[in-house]
Design a protein around this motif. Structure first.
Motif, PDB file in Angstrom:
ATOM      1  N   SER A  59      31.596  31.242  36.688  1.00  0.00           N
ATOM      2  CA  SER A  59      30.607  31.013  35.625  1.00  0.00           C
ATOM      3  C   SER A  59      30.512  32.180  34.655  1.00  0.00           C
ATOM      4  CB  SER A  59      29.230  30.774  36.250  1.00  0.00           C
ATOM      5  OG  SER A  59      28.729  31.984  36.828  1.00  0.00           O
ATOM      6  N   GLY A  60      31.102  33.311  35.020  1.00  0.00           N
ATOM      7  CA  GLY A  60      31.000  34.512  34.187  1.00  0.00           C
ATOM      8  C   GLY A  60      29.849  35.415  34.551  1.00  0.00           C
ATOM      9  N   GLN A  61      28.985  34.975  35.465  1.00  0.00           N
ATOM     10  CA  GLN A  61      27.876  35.818  35.884  1.00  0.00           C
ATOM     11  C   GLN A  61      28.397  36.986  36.733  1.00  0.00           C
ATOM     12  OE1 GLN A  61      24.472  35.581  35.191  1.00  0.00           O
ATOM     13  NE2 GLN A  61      25.223  34.138  33.644  1.00  0.00           N
ATOM     14  N   PRO A  62      27.903  38.196  36.508  1.00  0.00           N
ATOM     15  CA  PRO A  62      28.402  39.342  37.271  1.00  0.00           C
ATOM     16  C   PRO A  62      28.017  39.261  38.743  1.00  0.00           C
ATOM     17  CG  PRO A  62      26.533  39.988  35.897  1.00  0.00           C
ATOM     18  CD  PRO A  62      26.881  38.582  35.516  1.00  0.00           C
ATOM     19  N   LEU A  94      33.464  37.507  38.511  1.00  0.00           N
ATOM     20  CA  LEU A  94      34.318  37.178  39.638  1.00  0.00           C
ATOM     21  C   LEU A  94      35.799  37.244  39.269  1.00  0.00           C
ATOM     22  CD1 LEU A  94      34.564  36.080  42.542  1.00  0.00           C
ATOM     23  CD2 LEU A  94      34.197  33.782  41.610  1.00  0.00           C
ATOM     24  N   THR A  95      36.143  36.723  38.096  1.00  0.00           N
ATOM     25  CA  THR A  95      37.547  36.703  37.686  1.00  0.00           C
ATOM     26  C   THR A  95      38.117  38.104  37.555  1.00  0.00           C
ATOM     27  OG1 THR A  95      37.271  34.586  36.551  1.00  0.00           O
ATOM     28  CG2 THR A  95      39.158  35.924  35.895  1.00  0.00           C
ATOM     29  N   LEU A  96      37.336  39.018  37.026  1.00  0.00           N
ATOM     30  CA  LEU A  96      37.816  40.394  36.906  1.00  0.00           C
ATOM     31  C   LEU A  96      38.066  40.990  38.290  1.00  0.00           C
ATOM     32  CD1 LEU A  96      38.542  42.885  35.302  1.00  0.00           C
ATOM     33  CD2 LEU A  96      36.099  43.449  35.147  1.00  0.00           C
ATOM     34  N   GLY A  97      37.202  40.706  39.234  1.00  0.00           N
ATOM     35  CA  GLY A  97      37.417  41.182  40.595  1.00  0.00           C
ATOM     36  C   GLY A  97      38.705  40.628  41.185  1.00  0.00           C
ATOM     37  N   LEU A  98      38.977  39.348  40.950  1.00  0.00           N
ATOM     38  CA  LEU A  98      40.212  38.746  41.445  1.00  0.00           C
ATOM     39  C   LEU A  98      41.438  39.370  40.784  1.00  0.00           C
ATOM     40  CD1 LEU A  98      39.007  35.034  41.510  1.00  0.00           C
ATOM     41  CD2 LEU A  98      39.604  36.407  43.509  1.00  0.00           C
ATOM     42  N   GLN A 116      30.543  41.407  47.187  1.00  0.00           N
ATOM     43  CA  GLN A 116      29.591  41.297  48.285  1.00  0.00           C
ATOM     44  C   GLN A 116      28.501  40.262  48.018  1.00  0.00           C
ATOM     45  OE1 GLN A 116      30.967  43.128  50.891  1.00  0.00           O
ATOM     46  NE2 GLN A 116      29.366  44.645  51.080  1.00  0.00           N
ATOM     47  N   SER A 117      28.349  39.323  48.926  1.00  0.00           N
ATOM     48  CA  SER A 117      27.175  38.454  48.986  1.00  0.00           C
ATOM     49  C   SER A 117      26.830  37.817  47.644  1.00  0.00           C
ATOM     50  CB  SER A 117      25.970  39.257  49.513  1.00  0.00           C
ATOM     51  OG  SER A 117      24.901  38.418  49.853  1.00  0.00           O
ATOM     52  N   ALA A 118      27.837  37.278  46.969  1.00  0.00           N
ATOM     53  CA  ALA A 118      27.617  36.675  45.652  1.00  0.00           C
ATOM     54  C   ALA A 118      27.061  35.260  45.818  1.00  0.00           C
ATOM     55  CB  ALA A 118      28.926  36.640  44.878  1.00  0.00           C
ATOM     56  N   CYS A 123      27.435  32.193  40.632  1.00  0.00           N
ATOM     57  CA  CYS A 123      28.717  32.708  40.146  1.00  0.00           C
ATOM     58  C   CYS A 123      29.823  31.660  40.106  1.00  0.00           C
ATOM     59  CB  CYS A 123      29.158  33.905  40.978  1.00  0.00           C
ATOM     60  SG  CYS A 123      29.693  33.498  42.656  1.00  0.00           S
ATOM     61  N   ALA A 124      29.733  30.603  40.912  1.00  0.00           N
ATOM     62  CA  ALA A 124      30.772  29.567  40.939  1.00  0.00           C
ATOM     63  C   ALA A 124      30.146  28.226  41.308  1.00  0.00           C
ATOM     64  CB  ALA A 124      31.874  29.931  41.928  1.00  0.00           C
ATOM     65  N   PRO A 125      29.237  27.715  40.478  1.00  0.00           N
ATOM     66  CA  PRO A 125      28.480  26.517  40.857  1.00  0.00           C
ATOM     67  C   PRO A 125      29.349  25.295  41.114  1.00  0.00           C
ATOM     68  CG  PRO A 125      28.166  27.075  38.531  1.00  0.00           C
ATOM     69  CD  PRO A 125      28.852  28.238  39.154  1.00  0.00           C
ATOM     70  N   GLY A 126      30.528  25.221  40.489  1.00  0.00           N
ATOM     71  CA  GLY A 126      31.407  24.077  40.719  1.00  0.00           C
ATOM     72  C   GLY A 126      31.939  23.994  42.134  1.00  0.00           C
ATOM     73  N   PHE A 127      31.870  25.097  42.870  1.00  0.00           N
ATOM     74  CA  PHE A 127      32.303  25.127  44.267  1.00  0.00           C
ATOM     75  C   PHE A 127      31.509  24.138  45.119  1.00  0.00           C
ATOM     76  CE2 PHE A 127      31.585  26.657  48.558  1.00  0.00           C
ATOM     77  CZ  PHE A 127      32.823  27.086  49.004  1.00  0.00           C
TER      78      PHE A 127
END
Length: 335
Positions: A59-62, A94-98, A116-118, A123-127
């Protein structure tokens, strides 16, 4: 020293529900519980396929991210002086971390990186649409943990926990609550995570600073989980978690116990801190007296007021909404 025993395990087809897990009071590995999740199937194809699909859900949320220098060997913990921690904390998408994890996978001695504990709903509501956990009936919101070869040191959760491996492999070393004196826990109010952590490393049992660690290891239970496997960990069971691959991802679910009236008993950790404040500084005889009082009224299995008619037992009687509200009022008054 005896080798740790294996954690009891069952298959995904076993008849399990949340109440049955909670009544066990001990951990359980559930092989293949989430093997049909789309992301788990992609992880079986390649790390890249898994990461690309997860990035598409971003989602782009940090999210909270820890970065450790190579010399930390991936272990989240204190610095040498115990006045700080051995990582830098960032809030990144999340994408930057990946992407960072992908670049580190090509390095012989990479930094340790741990998302950690996202909260997945953020952060990934489509999941959530295609990765349900029927065991919990959608009542618990999942959290995401991603990293390379990082280790979360021995700690406990005050809630029930189901952790599902979706990519990579993780080794769980669990210790029953009674092993607390042998785990050399760090400061209660100064820890790298929200939970107090052990300072002794299970992979270094001969460290002369922690001689009782071997006793804890003799009582330890161990399991290694791959994609699709899950583990249930009861509250207050200490666990040391090692991520074993270049890319590892885990989804976990925490939930609190409730009593027969539906009251969430989420104040136990607060009561611990208040107990330290209230009792620890008392003379030994007084402290022993209060310990007996607590054992009688709070921890005993019997009915401490069986000699009083039910309607006159006050806050120690049936836990009705009125009694619970009265208990809350008294707790606030006496803080």
């Amino acid at each position: 020293m005896a080798a740790p025993q294996a954690i009891e395990q069952t298959g995904a087809g076993a008849a399990l529900d949340r109440a049955a897990l909670m009544s066990r009071g001990r951990p359980l590995v559930i092989r293949g519980l989430v093997r049909d999740w789309p992301l788990v199937r992609l992880a079986g194809t390649s790390d890249t396929a898994f990461a690309e699909r997860l990035a598409a859900l971003d989602s782009g949320q940090p999210v909270d991210t820890l970065l450790m220098p190579p010399e930390a060997e991936g272990l989240v913990g204190y610095n040498a002086a115990l006045d700080g921690f051995n990582y830098e904390h960032y809030r990144i998408p999340l994408t930057l971390g990946l992407q960072r994890l992908a670049s580190y996978s090509r390095v012989d001695r990479p930094p340790g990186l741990a998302i950690q504990s996202a909260p997945i709903a953020t952060c990934a509501p489509g999941f959530l649409e295609h990765h349900a956990l029927p065991l919990l009936e959608g009542q618990v919101q999942p959290r995401l943990w991603i990293g390379n070869r990082v280790t979360t040191p021995t700690h406990f959760d005050s809630q029930h926990n189901i952790a599902c491996v979706v990519c990579g492999r993780r080794r769980f070393t669990l210790f029953p609550p009674e092993q607390l004196p042998n785990l050399y826990i760090g400061p209660l109010d100064f820890a790298p995570t929200s939970a107090m952590i052990g300072m002794a490393r299970p992979d270094r049992p001969d460290d002369p600073r922690f001689p009782r660690l071997k006793q804890a290891l003799a009582a330890a239970q161990v399991a290694e989980l791959g994609p699709g496997d899950a583990i249930y960990m009861p509250p207050l069971w200490w666990h040391h978690v090692e991520s074993l691959e270049r890319l590892n991802a885990l989804v976990n679910y925490w939930w609190l116990s409730v009593d027969e009236q539906g009251y969430t008993t989420g104040h136990a950790l607060s009561a611990l801190f208040h107990g330290i404040l209230a009792y620890r500084g008392l003379p030994p005889a007084e402290r022993a007296g209060w310990k007996r009082l607590l054992e009688h009224y709070a921890f005993g299995d019997g009915d401490p007021l069986e000699h009083i008619p039910q309607e006159r037992r006050g806050v120690s009687g049936t836990r009705t909404p009125q009694v619970l509200e009265r208990l809350r009022e008294l707790a606030k008054r006496h803080l």
